[in-house]
Design an enzyme around this catalytic site. Structure first.
Site, PDB file in Angstrom:
ATOM      1  N   LYS A 103      30.618  -3.177 -26.119  1.00 51.39           N
ATOM      2  CA  LYS A 103      29.457  -2.507 -26.732  1.00 51.39           C
ATOM      3  C   LYS A 103      29.591  -0.981 -26.590  1.00 51.39           C
ATOM      4  O   LYS A 103      29.395  -0.245 -27.545  1.00 51.39           O
ATOM      5  CB  LYS A 103      28.170  -2.949 -26.048  1.00 51.39           C
ATOM      6  CG  LYS A 103      26.953  -2.105 -26.397  1.00 51.39           C
ATOM      7  CD  LYS A 103      25.680  -2.550 -25.703  1.00 51.39           C
ATOM      8  CE  LYS A 103      25.505  -1.957 -24.350  1.00 51.39           C
ATOM      9  NZ  LYS A 103      24.965  -0.587 -24.306  1.00 51.39           N
ATOM     10  N   ASN A 104      29.945  -0.540 -25.366  1.00 55.77           N
ATOM     11  CA  ASN A 104      29.944   0.907 -25.118  1.00 55.77           C
ATOM     12  C   ASN A 104      31.165   1.623 -25.679  1.00 55.77           C
ATOM     13  O   ASN A 104      31.248   2.843 -25.609  1.00 55.77           O
ATOM     14  CB  ASN A 104      29.760   1.179 -23.622  1.00 55.77           C
ATOM     15  CG  ASN A 104      28.371   0.751 -23.168  1.00 55.77           C
ATOM     16  OD1 ASN A 104      27.490   0.501 -23.996  1.00 55.77           O
ATOM     17  ND2 ASN A 104      28.186   0.630 -21.876  1.00 55.77           N
TER      18      ASN A 104
ATOM     19  N   CYS B 250      14.063   5.870 -20.122  1.00 55.78           N
ATOM     20  CA  CYS B 250      13.975   4.405 -20.201  1.00 55.78           C
ATOM     21  C   CYS B 250      13.835   3.916 -18.752  1.00 55.78           C
ATOM     22  O   CYS B 250      13.699   4.693 -17.818  1.00 55.78           O
ATOM     23  CB  CYS B 250      15.216   3.818 -20.855  1.00 55.78           C
ATOM     24  SG  CYS B 250      16.658   3.956 -19.816  1.00 55.78           S
TER      25      CYS B 250
ATOM     26  N   ARG C 111      17.404  10.033 -18.675  1.00 58.23           N
ATOM     27  CA  ARG C 111      18.468  10.049 -19.683  1.00 58.23           C
ATOM     28  C   ARG C 111      18.490  11.372 -20.482  1.00 58.23           C
ATOM     29  O   ARG C 111      18.343  11.389 -21.688  1.00 58.23           O
ATOM     30  CB  ARG C 111      18.351   8.851 -20.624  1.00 58.23           C
ATOM     31  CG  ARG C 111      18.179   7.510 -19.958  1.00 58.23           C
ATOM     32  CD  ARG C 111      19.343   7.075 -19.093  1.00 58.23           C
ATOM     33  NE  ARG C 111      20.541   6.763 -19.815  1.00 58.23           N
ATOM     34  CZ  ARG C 111      20.803   5.576 -20.378  1.00 58.23           C
ATOM     35  NH1 ARG C 111      19.900   4.631 -20.324  1.00 58.23           N
ATOM     36  NH2 ARG C 111      21.937   5.360 -21.018  1.00 58.23           N
TER      37      ARG C 111
ATOM     38  N   ASP D  89      26.856  -0.325 -14.219  1.00 51.70           N
ATOM     39  CA  ASP D  89      26.370  -1.430 -15.059  1.00 51.70           C
ATOM     40  C   ASP D  89      26.571  -2.791 -14.413  1.00 51.70           C
ATOM     41  O   ASP D  89      25.991  -3.773 -14.849  1.00 51.70           O
ATOM     42  CB  ASP D  89      27.067  -1.408 -16.433  1.00 51.70           C
ATOM     43  CG  ASP D  89      26.665  -0.206 -17.248  1.00 51.70           C
ATOM     44  OD1 ASP D  89      27.318   0.069 -18.266  1.00 51.70           O
ATOM     45  OD2 ASP D  89      25.699   0.471 -16.849  1.00 51.70           O
TER      46      ASP D  89
ATOM     47  N   ARG E 246      20.747  -7.204 -26.737  1.00 51.86           N
ATOM     48  CA  ARG E 246      21.286  -5.947 -27.274  1.00 51.86           C
ATOM     49  C   ARG E 246      22.762  -5.805 -26.939  1.00 51.86           C
ATOM     50  O   ARG E 246      23.519  -5.191 -27.673  1.00 51.86           O
ATOM     51  CB  ARG E 246      20.555  -4.761 -26.621  1.00 51.86           C
ATOM     52  CG  ARG E 246      19.212  -4.427 -27.170  1.00 51.86           C
ATOM     53  CD  ARG E 246      18.705  -3.189 -26.478  1.00 51.86           C
ATOM     54  NE  ARG E 246      19.751  -2.185 -26.402  1.00 51.86           N
ATOM     55  CZ  ARG E 246      19.776  -1.234 -25.470  1.00 51.86           C
ATOM     56  NH1 ARG E 246      18.850  -1.179 -24.550  1.00 51.86           N
ATOM     57  NH2 ARG E 246      20.742  -0.341 -25.449  1.00 51.86           N
TER      58      ARG E 246
END
Ligand code: EPZ
Length: 424
Positions: free
Chosen positions: A22-23, A117, A122, A310, A402
């Site tokens: 994803k990243n 968030c 962020r 993560d 997501r």
């Protein structure tokens, strides 16, 4: 809103195929704005975040053809606006990675600010520091919660930029902005994540002249224009770590296929410290925690190549079930312990002091109604549910969807008792 019902079906066994990262794919998609030629990206995971990025690119005027099997053909022949779509940016903060390419291509970008968030404020101050260093003017329009970045009269001009923190997003944005800047740009204290290397590889295929990606100093020689490319996304190292921990927390045995051991060295090292058997095999990573005497270890998250933030919450879930005290220190985000309360609802008895979580360990967790407080914490709560006695209900699972492709199918394929239901 949907939720996941998780039950302890015993150890997980079998093999799982890791999807594209994803990243990595999000900046790879944003980079296509740098050229009017067609860019092909293969190995794209089917994620909500990818759909948002697709919407962002179409908003700017690109056409995105999706073959429905992980291959995207993106052509930004015309840029019809340099204004980011507020709804899409709010949905996904990573949309801000479109700033660098738009600034390079059009000399201007207006981006709504995504705001904070669950895991932190962020900010994007380092992104803006980089743009200013390239000669752009930056107006922080707080009233309209947006930034307006405009290149100088002669376009962007290369310079040396020191990042106070090796920010992944800032490195990506500055890297893309500098591809066509006049002269040379040097990014010092750059992020070294594999996703940065993957982006630099695609940019170089497009005609950029980038050296040093993956190290803390990246040198970019500006070019006149960028062309199309064909590129495959690297496997997702965080999904890899998540399934390695699924084997560990359920005391099972999983072959994690299409995984790159070189991208998850800290996770391999830490699981081995706990007594889990981890072997690199031809097509992936073999993780065996069956009948092992496991012991606790301490974790400290750091920028790559340190232990990845993560994987902090999934690893913490695992540590609650291992005999012995452990400490988890989160140094990357200022508020990434929201999952501690949720784990404590399951009997984990974790306490927090000065950004260190103290885990007593040796617990048999019990099922509870918990929520996913961020993408990775959601995965952590599912892992905890797989090891707990009784039923666990994880709500707010849109976070999970997501960032994890075929999450439920991959877990049930390993024997997990996991069902997705629409919240009553
Ligand atoms: C990327 O976020 C990832 N997201 C995150 O993954 C990951 O946790 C993070 O890198 C760290 O590895 C994507 O790639 C889409 P940062 P990013 O800029 O780029 C501070 C997931 O679960 N900072 O490296 O936003 C910031 O506040 C997500 O997949 C500034 O102070 O991370 C944070 O404390 C979560 N100023 C730290 O740096 C800035 O201008 C790391 O942020 C930028 C960042």
């Amino acid at each position: 809103m949907a939720k996941l019902i998780v039950e302890n079906g015993g150890p997980l066994y079998g093999e799982v195929q890791i999807s594209g990262a994803k990243n990595a794919v999000l900046p790879l998609m944003a980079a296509t704005l740098l050229t009017e030629e067609k860019c092909v990206i293969d190995g794209v995971p089917d994620l909500a975040d990818v759909k948002v990025m697709k919407g962002m690119l179409e908003n700017f005027g690109a056409t995105v053809v999706d073959d429905g099997n992980g291959l995207l053909e993106i052509t930004a022949s015309q840029i019809r606006t340099v204004n980011g779509d507020r709804k899409l940016v709010t949905e996904m903060r990573a949309s801000t990675v479109a700033m660098g390419p738009l600034l390079a291509r059009c000399g201007k970008v207006v981006m709504p600010l995504p705001g904070g968030c669950a895991i932190g404020k962020r900010p994007i101050d380092l992104h803006l520091k980089g743009f200013r260093a390239l000669g752009a003017t930056v107006i922080e329009d707080d009233e309209n919660e947006q930034v307006i970045v405009t290149a100088g009269p002669k376009g962007l001009v290369g310079d040396a930029i020191y990042l106070d923190f090796p920010s992944v997003g800032a490195t990506e944005n500055i890297l893309m902005a500098s591809t066509m800047a006049a002269g040379t740009t040097i990014i010092e204290n750059a992020a070294k994540e594999p996703e940065i290397v993957d982006l630099a590889n695609q940019l170089n295929k497009m005609g950029a002249k980038i050296k040093g990606a993956g190290t803390d100093t990246i040198r970019v020689t500006g070019v006149e224009r960028m062309g199309g490319s064909i590129h495959s996304v690297i496997p997702d190292r965080i999904e890899t770590g998540t399934f390695m921990l699924a084997a560990a927390i359920t005391r099972g045995e999983i072959l994690v296929k299409n995984a790159l051991p070189g991208h998850v060295r800290p996770i391999i090292a830490k699981l081995k410290e706990c007594g889990v058997e981890v072997e690199t095999v031809d097509d992936g990573i073999y993780v065996n925690a069956r009948d092992k005497e496991l012991i606790a270890t301490n974790i400290k998250t750091l920028p790559y190549p340190g232990f990845p933030t993560d994987i902090q919450s999934p690893f913490m879930a695992f540590l609650t079930t291992v005999k012995g005290k452990s400490e988890v220190k989160e140094t990357v985000f200022e508020n990434r312990f929201m999952h501690v309360n949720e784990l404590n609802r399951m009997g984990a008895d974790i306490t927090i002091e000065n950004r260190i979580a103290y885990i007593p360990g040796g617990k048999t967790l019990h099922g509870a109604k918990v929520r996913a407080t961020d993408l990775r914490a959601g995965a952590a709560m599912v892992l905890a549910g797989l090891a707990a006695e009784g039923k666990t209900e994880v709500s707010e699972i849109y976070h999970i969807e997501r960032g994890y492709e075929k999450f439920v199918e991959k877990f049930t394929g390993l024997g997990a008792l996991l069902t997705r239901v629409d919240e009553d």
